[in-house]
Design a protein around this motif. Structure first.
Motif, PDB file in Angstrom:
ATOM      1  N   ILE A   1      40.597 -28.161 -46.007  1.00  0.00           N
ATOM      2  CA  ILE A   1      40.890 -27.604 -47.333  1.00  0.00           C
ATOM      3  C   ILE A   1      39.819 -26.592 -47.728  1.00  0.00           C
ATOM      4  CG2 ILE A   1      41.075 -28.140 -49.793  1.00  0.00           C
ATOM      5  CD1 ILE A   1      42.152 -30.898 -48.988  1.00  0.00           C
ATOM      6  N   ASP A   2      40.256 -25.453 -48.243  1.00  0.00           N
ATOM      7  CA  ASP A   2      39.340 -24.459 -48.803  1.00  0.00           C
ATOM      8  C   ASP A   2      39.059 -24.856 -50.251  1.00  0.00           C
ATOM      9  OD1 ASP A   2      38.001 -22.306 -49.870  1.00  0.00           O
ATOM     10  OD2 ASP A   2      39.334 -20.784 -49.050  1.00  0.00           O
ATOM     11  N   ARG A   3      37.926 -25.481 -50.488  1.00  0.00           N
ATOM     12  CA  ARG A   3      37.622 -26.024 -51.810  1.00  0.00           C
ATOM     13  C   ARG A   3      37.414 -24.951 -52.863  1.00  0.00           C
ATOM     14  NH1 ARG A   3      36.441 -29.337 -47.924  1.00  0.00           N
ATOM     15  NH2 ARG A   3      36.638 -31.604 -48.178  1.00  0.00           N
ATOM     16  N   ARG A   4      36.987 -23.759 -52.458  1.00  0.00           N
ATOM     17  CA  ARG A   4      36.817 -22.678 -53.424  1.00  0.00           C
ATOM     18  C   ARG A   4      38.171 -22.248 -53.994  1.00  0.00           C
ATOM     19  NH1 ARG A   4      33.314 -18.550 -49.923  1.00  0.00           N
ATOM     20  NH2 ARG A   4      34.874 -19.297 -48.422  1.00  0.00           N
ATOM     21  N   THR A   5      39.179 -22.206 -53.137  1.00  0.00           N
ATOM     22  CA  THR A   5      40.517 -21.871 -53.624  1.00  0.00           C
ATOM     23  C   THR A   5      41.028 -22.940 -54.580  1.00  0.00           C
ATOM     24  OG1 THR A   5      41.068 -20.620 -51.621  1.00  0.00           O
ATOM     25  CG2 THR A   5      42.907 -21.453 -52.921  1.00  0.00           C
ATOM     26  N   ILE A   6      40.815 -24.210 -54.246  1.00  0.00           N
ATOM     27  CA  ILE A   6      41.256 -25.306 -55.112  1.00  0.00           C
ATOM     28  C   ILE A   6      40.559 -25.241 -56.467  1.00  0.00           C
ATOM     29  CG2 ILE A   6      41.383 -27.811 -55.374  1.00  0.00           C
ATOM     30  CD1 ILE A   6      43.224 -26.625 -53.221  1.00  0.00           C
ATOM     31  N   ALA A   7      39.240 -24.949 -56.452  1.00  0.00           N
ATOM     32  CA  ALA A   7      38.480 -24.881 -57.698  1.00  0.00           C
ATOM     33  C   ALA A   7      39.007 -23.787 -58.616  1.00  0.00           C
ATOM     34  CB  ALA A   7      37.003 -24.645 -57.390  1.00  0.00           C
ATOM     35  N   ALA A   8      39.503 -22.702 -58.044  1.00  0.00           N
ATOM     36  CA  ALA A   8      40.066 -21.615 -58.842  1.00  0.00           C
ATOM     37  C   ALA A   8      41.522 -21.887 -59.218  1.00  0.00           C
ATOM     38  CB  ALA A   8      39.956 -20.295 -58.081  1.00  0.00           C
ATOM     39  N   PHE A   9      42.270 -22.566 -58.342  1.00  0.00           N
ATOM     40  CA  PHE A   9      43.682 -22.827 -58.568  1.00  0.00           C
ATOM     41  C   PHE A   9      43.881 -23.866 -59.681  1.00  0.00           C
ATOM     42  CE2 PHE A   9      48.069 -23.939 -57.327  1.00  0.00           C
ATOM     43  CZ  PHE A   9      48.563 -22.699 -56.963  1.00  0.00           C
ATOM     44  N   LEU A  10      42.950 -24.835 -59.761  1.00  0.00           N
ATOM     45  CA  LEU A  10      43.095 -25.944 -60.703  1.00  0.00           C
ATOM     46  C   LEU A  10      43.162 -25.506 -62.164  1.00  0.00           C
ATOM     47  CD1 LEU A  10      43.333 -28.942 -61.182  1.00  0.00           C
ATOM     48  CD2 LEU A  10      40.854 -29.141 -61.009  1.00  0.00           C
ATOM     49  N   PRO A  11      42.273 -24.627 -62.645  1.00  0.00           N
ATOM     50  CA  PRO A  11      42.403 -24.183 -64.055  1.00  0.00           C
ATOM     51  C   PRO A  11      43.749 -23.511 -64.331  1.00  0.00           C
ATOM     52  CG  PRO A  11      40.269 -23.558 -63.169  1.00  0.00           C
ATOM     53  CD  PRO A  11      41.085 -24.040 -62.006  1.00  0.00           C
ATOM     54  N   GLY A  12      44.247 -22.764 -63.357  1.00  0.00           N
ATOM     55  CA  GLY A  12      45.549 -22.130 -63.520  1.00  0.00           C
ATOM     56  C   GLY A  12      46.665 -23.156 -63.640  1.00  0.00           C
ATOM     57  N   ILE A  13      46.560 -24.242 -62.863  1.00  0.00           N
ATOM     58  CA  ILE A  13      47.559 -25.306 -62.944  1.00  0.00           C
ATOM     59  C   ILE A  13      47.587 -25.916 -64.344  1.00  0.00           C
ATOM     60  CG2 ILE A  13      48.052 -27.671 -62.171  1.00  0.00           C
ATOM     61  CD1 ILE A  13      47.222 -26.812 -59.371  1.00  0.00           C
ATOM     62  N   VAL A  14      46.409 -26.150 -64.905  1.00  0.00           N
ATOM     63  CA  VAL A  14      46.331 -26.720 -66.255  1.00  0.00           C
ATOM     64  C   VAL A  14      46.981 -25.776 -67.269  1.00  0.00           C
ATOM     65  CG1 VAL A  14      44.769 -27.456 -68.096  1.00  0.00           C
ATOM     66  CG2 VAL A  14      44.257 -28.049 -65.706  1.00  0.00           C
ATOM     67  N   ILE A  15      46.670 -24.480 -67.167  1.00  0.00           N
ATOM     68  CA  ILE A  15      47.250 -23.492 -68.085  1.00  0.00           C
ATOM     69  C   ILE A  15      48.771 -23.451 -67.933  1.00  0.00           C
ATOM     70  CG2 ILE A  15      47.398 -21.023 -68.617  1.00  0.00           C
ATOM     71  CD1 ILE A  15      44.431 -20.846 -67.691  1.00  0.00           C
ATOM     72  N   GLY A  16      49.248 -23.424 -66.674  1.00  0.00           N
ATOM     73  CA  GLY A  16      50.688 -23.368 -66.436  1.00  0.00           C
ATOM     74  C   GLY A  16      51.408 -24.607 -66.929  1.00  0.00           C
ATOM     75  N   ALA A  17      50.778 -25.787 -66.769  1.00  0.00           N
ATOM     76  CA  ALA A  17      51.400 -27.035 -67.219  1.00  0.00           C
ATOM     77  C   ALA A  17      51.500 -27.074 -68.743  1.00  0.00           C
ATOM     78  CB  ALA A  17      50.597 -28.224 -66.712  1.00  0.00           C
ATOM     79  N   ILE A  18      50.441 -26.622 -69.432  1.00  0.00           N
ATOM     80  CA  ILE A  18      50.470 -26.587 -70.897  1.00  0.00           C
ATOM     81  C   ILE A  18      51.573 -25.639 -71.380  1.00  0.00           C
ATOM     82  CG2 ILE A  18      49.187 -25.878 -72.948  1.00  0.00           C
ATOM     83  CD1 ILE A  18      46.650 -26.839 -71.505  1.00  0.00           C
ATOM     84  N   ALA A  19      51.664 -24.476 -70.712  1.00  0.00           N
ATOM     85  CA  ALA A  19      52.706 -23.513 -71.088  1.00  0.00           C
ATOM     86  C   ALA A  19      54.097 -24.092 -70.860  1.00  0.00           C
ATOM     87  CB  ALA A  19      52.531 -22.224 -70.284  1.00  0.00           C
ATOM     88  N   ALA A  20      54.264 -24.822 -69.750  1.00  0.00           N
ATOM     89  CA  ALA A  20      55.568 -25.408 -69.442  1.00  0.00           C
ATOM     90  C   ALA A  20      55.935 -26.489 -70.458  1.00  0.00           C
ATOM     91  CB  ALA A  20      55.557 -25.995 -68.037  1.00  0.00           C
ATOM     92  N   THR A  21      54.928 -27.246 -70.918  1.00  0.00           N
ATOM     93  CA  THR A  21      55.190 -28.304 -71.898  1.00  0.00           C
ATOM     94  C   THR A  21      55.694 -27.729 -73.221  1.00  0.00           C
ATOM     95  OG1 THR A  21      53.450 -29.676 -70.911  1.00  0.00           O
ATOM     96  CG2 THR A  21      54.167 -30.243 -73.140  1.00  0.00           C
ATOM     97  N   TRP A  22      55.094 -26.614 -73.654  1.00  0.00           N
ATOM     98  CA  TRP A  22      55.446 -26.032 -74.948  1.00  0.00           C
ATOM     99  C   TRP A  22      56.551 -24.981 -74.855  1.00  0.00           C
ATOM    100  CZ3 TRP A  22      53.823 -28.356 -79.171  1.00  0.00           C
ATOM    101  CH2 TRP A  22      52.669 -29.143 -79.097  1.00  0.00           C
ATOM    102  N   LEU A  23      56.737 -24.400 -73.658  1.00  0.00           N
ATOM    103  CA  LEU A  23      57.694 -23.304 -73.526  1.00  0.00           C
ATOM    104  C   LEU A  23      58.704 -23.572 -72.419  1.00  0.00           C
ATOM    105  CD1 LEU A  23      55.122 -20.359 -73.710  1.00  0.00           C
ATOM    106  CD2 LEU A  23      56.561 -21.205 -75.583  1.00  0.00           C
ATOM    107  N   LEU A  24      59.228 -24.796 -72.398  1.00  0.00           N
ATOM    108  CA  LEU A  24      60.151 -25.170 -71.334  1.00  0.00           C
ATOM    109  C   LEU A  24      61.502 -24.499 -71.580  1.00  0.00           C
ATOM    110  CD1 LEU A  24      60.067 -26.802 -68.759  1.00  0.00           C
ATOM    111  CD2 LEU A  24      60.981 -28.764 -70.011  1.00  0.00           C
ATOM    112  N   ILE A  25      61.564 -23.221 -71.216  1.00  0.00           N
ATOM    113  CA  ILE A  25      62.758 -22.409 -71.424  1.00  0.00           C
ATOM    114  C   ILE A  25      63.223 -21.853 -70.082  1.00  0.00           C
ATOM    115  CG2 ILE A  25      62.118 -21.765 -73.770  1.00  0.00           C
ATOM    116  CD1 ILE A  25      61.066 -19.113 -72.608  1.00  0.00           C
TER     117      ILE A  25
END
Length: 254
Positions: free
Chosen positions: A77-101
């Motif tokens: 696993i490339d841990r640097r990619t995971i460290a950068a991908f994780l904040p994006g996942i949180v942002i995308g999940a929050i957006a999906a929760t509030w904007l599930l369109i």
């Protein structure tokens, strides 16, 4: 045995058995080739499963499959990619929760197909797109799309393809990213009121058999050359993108 299969989910026992077998086969495909199993699975599940259960159940099965693949390949696993991908996942999940369109039918499929085809056959992405900010954006975008259409794997793998040089790094990093992404669906669809309880038996059976398929696929992966893996990886991505392109055109046409 028939009674046991019938008890796994609201679906008939024969359908449950078929989905369990498909889980093993698609997990083996993703582990060996790097992508494709998730989209093949959701296409099969869409034929027999209620629309309201399709994306949540598919997400949980894919979570189990990707966690198993991550466990078998964690050294790569490339841990640097995971460290950068994780904040994006949180942002995308929050957006999906509030904007599930949903966008107009077909638009999402066409956008993903275009991105995948560009990643496979177009010029390489700019270096800044593969840096921290670009990876955060990729994590947020694909997580949000995953909550809308279920299978964002081709888009994530197309991005990982550009950032990783070797086959084992590609599969391991992709699996870790997808594990985190599918984990968010527990919260997104839980908050939306979906009841996972009715599907737990089928989920556990599909995840268990999916791990067996993953183990077989990882064994095959170790025997593939980098050249052959890249050819299979690009070929499968292209076929999936063309399939999405066709689906998008059909839906736009009504």
């Amino acid at each position: 045995m028939t009674a046991l299969l019938d008890s796994l989910s609201p679906l008939p026992g024969g359908i449950n058995a078929l989905l369990i077998i498909i889980s093993a086969l698609t997990s083996a495909i993703t582990a060996a080739v790097g992508v494709g199993g998730g989209l093949l699975m959701i296409m099969a599940m869409a034929q027999v499963m209620p629309a309201a259960a399709l994306i949540p159940v598919h997400g949980m099965v894919q979570l189990g499959s990707n966690v198993g693949r991550t466990a078998l390949t964690w050294r790569y696993i490339d841990r640097r990619t995971i460290a950068a991908f994780l904040p994006g996942i949180v942002i995308g999940a929050i957006a999906a929760t509030w904007l599930l369109i949903r966008l107009p039918a077909g638009i999402l499929e066409l956008c993903i197909a275009a991105f995948v085809l560009y990643s496979c056959w177009g010029p390489p992405l700019p270096k800044h797109a593969l840096g921290f900010t670009g990876t955060v954006v990729a994590g947020a975008t694909t997580t949000f799309l995953s909550s809308l259409i279920g299978a964002s794997g081709p888009m994530v793998s197309a991005f990982i393809k550009q950032s990783q040089a070797y086959r084992l790094n590609k599969v391991a990093t992709f699996s870790a990213c997808m594990s985190l992404q599918h984990l968010t669906k527990v919260f997104v669809f839980g908050l939306a009121g979906f009841l996972f309880h009715d599907w737990l038996g089928l989920l556990f059976a599909m995840i268990a058999c999916g791990f067996v398929g993953t183990w077989i696929g990882v064994r095959l992966l170790h025997h593939l050359s980098e050249l052959r893996f890249d050819a299979l990886f690009k070929g499968v991505l292209t076929l999936l993108a063309l399939r999405l392109l066709w689906m998008g055109i059909q839906r736009l046409a009504g």
